[in-house]
Design a protein around this motif. Structure first.
Motif, PDB file in Angstrom:
ATOM      1  N   LEU A 131      30.206  -1.252   0.144  1.00 39.81           N
ATOM      2  CA  LEU A 131      29.275  -1.933   1.061  1.00 39.81           C
ATOM      3  C   LEU A 131      29.290  -1.155   2.367  1.00 39.81           C
ATOM      4  O   LEU A 131      30.357  -0.735   2.832  1.00 39.81           O
ATOM      5  N   LEU A 186      28.278  -4.881  -6.086  1.00 34.60           N
ATOM      6  CA  LEU A 186      27.730  -6.171  -6.526  1.00 34.60           C
ATOM      7  C   LEU A 186      28.836  -7.049  -7.119  1.00 34.60           C
ATOM      8  O   LEU A 186      28.867  -8.265  -6.886  1.00 34.60           O
ATOM      9  N   LEU A 189      30.591  -8.813  -4.445  1.00 37.92           N
ATOM     10  CA  LEU A 189      29.829  -9.948  -3.908  1.00 37.92           C
ATOM     11  C   LEU A 189      29.844 -11.131  -4.877  1.00 37.92           C
ATOM     12  O   LEU A 189      29.966 -12.282  -4.474  1.00 37.92           O
ATOM     13  N   TYR A 199      22.951 -10.907  -3.540  1.00 39.46           N
ATOM     14  CA  TYR A 199      22.501  -9.850  -2.630  1.00 39.46           C
ATOM     15  C   TYR A 199      20.979  -9.898  -2.416  1.00 39.46           C
ATOM     16  O   TYR A 199      20.473  -9.721  -1.335  1.00 39.46           O
ATOM     17  N   LEU A 202      18.527  -5.690  -4.028  1.00 44.30           N
ATOM     18  CA  LEU A 202      19.044  -4.423  -4.547  1.00 44.30           C
ATOM     19  C   LEU A 202      17.883  -3.507  -4.933  1.00 44.30           C
ATOM     20  O   LEU A 202      17.005  -3.883  -5.707  1.00 44.30           O
ATOM     21  N   PHE A 220      21.751  -6.607   4.292  1.00 44.54           N
ATOM     22  CA  PHE A 220      22.147  -7.923   3.772  1.00 44.54           C
ATOM     23  C   PHE A 220      21.325  -9.070   4.351  1.00 44.54           C
ATOM     24  O   PHE A 220      21.670 -10.233   4.187  1.00 44.54           O
ATOM     25  N   ALA A 223      20.515 -11.725   1.932  1.00 42.88           N
ATOM     26  CA  ALA A 223      21.579 -12.240   1.051  1.00 42.88           C
ATOM     27  C   ALA A 223      21.736 -13.749   1.199  1.00 42.88           C
ATOM     28  O   ALA A 223      21.427 -14.332   2.233  1.00 42.88           O
ATOM     29  N   ASP A 260      20.302 -10.627  -9.375  1.00 46.65           N
ATOM     30  CA  ASP A 260      20.830  -9.319  -8.937  1.00 46.65           C
ATOM     31  C   ASP A 260      21.028  -8.388 -10.129  1.00 46.65           C
ATOM     32  O   ASP A 260      20.840  -7.167 -10.010  1.00 46.65           O
TER      33      ASP A 260
END
Ligand SMILES: Nc1ncnc2c1ncn2[C@@H]1O[C@H](COP(=O)(O)OP(=O)(O)OP(=O)(O)O)[C@@H](O)[C@H]1O
Length: 431
Positions: A131, A186, A189, A199, A202, A220, A223, A260
């Protein structure tokens, strides 16, 4: 809405947003900006009256507008490195020599403020090697700026399309390493944040590359925390990017972790095909749709695996048919229309790890056979590569041959059982 950042004792960090809580492992790197002030005191957003409160463990720092103007040479055009939906992005350098990327919000109003705040909150709490690292922010008057680590190789999109003269296309191994790194980001997350973070945006332009092509997810602002309690999804206004949105999310606004996974499948297809998620109409002859997913799925179901692969890859060395077949299959599983049938991110990471390891093993054994370690990465002619694309049995060790046959049988069974629409035959790699 009022939300505050506060951290309890020990290694856990907690975010309170009304009743919601997030706790994640604290893996933060120390920010390297010495000029930035210590932890946040408050972001007051005129439209949403949002407040981020101070905390000893809050690693995000406040920068003054003046400091960032100096770092970016007064936001001159020469410092501009990109422009996205949020605003312009500038390259800068702090007093301590640290290179930074500064994103300047040019969108006023509630949505812009909200994205700014979500970005600060998420990236202050979520730290992982895949990230992008947020050093801090500036919220002075109407100005909203975000300060990130500078990613010298830009976005994955910059390396797939409209290459400049002399710019090398990414080779197969790098592409798969990028897919694996994005999947690991991912996975963090989805599996390490509690509650999970979806997220939601993507795409190849949101995957940035460090100097070694190591990928990091950025952006983000969209998100969301995943569903809590018995809920199976979060209902939300559909936001995201054309060509990447899972069908159930685009149609109903129902957002799950599997949304995602679908977007990751699209990113994998872009890496494998070298084509955009939303293709120019000139490139999608044979399908009615401009969606890369539809184009690739048609070829896959016809067993025309070779036609899916980016022709640029065929000029960059040998490709193993098993590995190519496997990687397209993983992408196709991520792209299953039925969200529940898509794999979990941990399964995708495992598959990609296998693909990366297998590619490297193959390359090592080829070099050993040729007794020429200097030959790494040498290009062969397209014809030669095409000839070698299908691995000949006599080139394989007995173990590899058994493994290859097992994979093909597995794949055929999987396809026959799970994905194959009525009346179609399971795809096989075409020569
Ligand atoms: N930390 C960074 N380091 C280096 N370059 C960056 C960084 N962040 C963004 N960029 C560059 O700026 C461009 C714009 O980024 P930004 O995230 O604002 O928009 P986007 O993702 O391309 O589009 P959108 O905002 O519509 O999703 C990127 O494509 C990338 O080339």
């Amino acid at each position: 809405m009022a939300c505050c950042l506060c951290f309890g004792p020990g290694r856990k960090m907690k975010l309170k947003d009304n009743s919601d809580q997030i706790s994640i492992r604290d893996q933060a790197d120390q920010p390297s900006s010495s000029s930035a002030q210590p932890a946040a005191t408050a972001i007051a957003s005129s439209s949403s009256q949002t407040v981020v409160q101070d905390s000893a463990r809050y690693r995000c720092q406040i920068f003054s507008y003046r400091e960032l103007a100096i770092a970016t040479n007064s936001f001159r055009d020469e410092s501009l490195i990109g422009r996205g939906g949020f605003g312009a992005v500038y390259k800068g350098r702090l007093n301590n020599g640290q290179n930074i990327a500064v994103k300047m919000l040019d969108q006023s109003g509630v949505q812009g403020d909200k994205e700014f705040l979500v970005e600060v909150l998420m990236l202050s709490l979520l730290h992982h090697q895949n990230l992008v690292h947020l050093f801090g922010y500036c919220a002075e008057g109407d100005q909203r700026l975000l300060v990130y680590e500078y990613m010298p190789l830009g976005s994955v999109e910059d390396h797939l399309y409209d290459l400049s003269d002399g710019q090398e296309a990414l080779d197969w191994n790098t592409r798969m390493q990028i897919a694996l790194g994005a999947a690991k980001g991912l996975a963090f997350l989805h599996n390490e944040a509690t509650p999970a973070v979806i997220y939601r945006d993507l795409k190849t332009s949101n995957i940035l590359l460090d100097h070694e092509y190591k990928p990091k997810l950025s952006d983000f602002g969209l998100a969301k925390f995943g569903p809590s309690g018995d809920m199976s999804h979060v209902s939300t206004r559909v936001m995201g990017t054309h060509g990447y949105c899972a069908p159930e999310y685009a149609n109903t606004g129902k957002l799950t972790l599997k949304s995602d996974i679908y977007s990751l499948g699209v990113v994998m297809l872009e890496l494998i095909t070298g084509r955009k998620a939303l293709m120019p109409s000139s490139e999608c002859v044979g399908t009615q749709s401009r969606y890369l997913v539809h184009w690739a799925r048609t070829l896959w179901l016809d067993g025309k695996v070779m036609q899916i692969v980016d022709p640029m890859l065929l000029t960059k060395g040998r490709l193993s048919s098993i590995v190519v077949f496997r990687s397209i299959e993983v992408a196709m599983k991520c792209l299953t229309e039925e969200a529940n049938a898509r794999p979990l991110i941990s399964e995708v990471v495992d598959s990609l790890r296998y693909i990366v390891d297998h590619t490297m093993r193959k390359e090592r054994s080829r070099l050993r056979r040729e007794g020429n370690m200097d030959g790494a990465g040498t290009s062969s002619s397209p014809d030669e590569t095409r000839r070698m694309f299908t691995v000949r049995e006599e080139e394989e060790s007995p173990e590899e041959a058994i493994e290859r046959r097992r994979l093909v049988v597995d794949d055929a069974l999987t396809w026959a059982g799970m994905n194959r629409p009525r009346g179609t035959t399971p795809p096989t790699p075409s020569p």
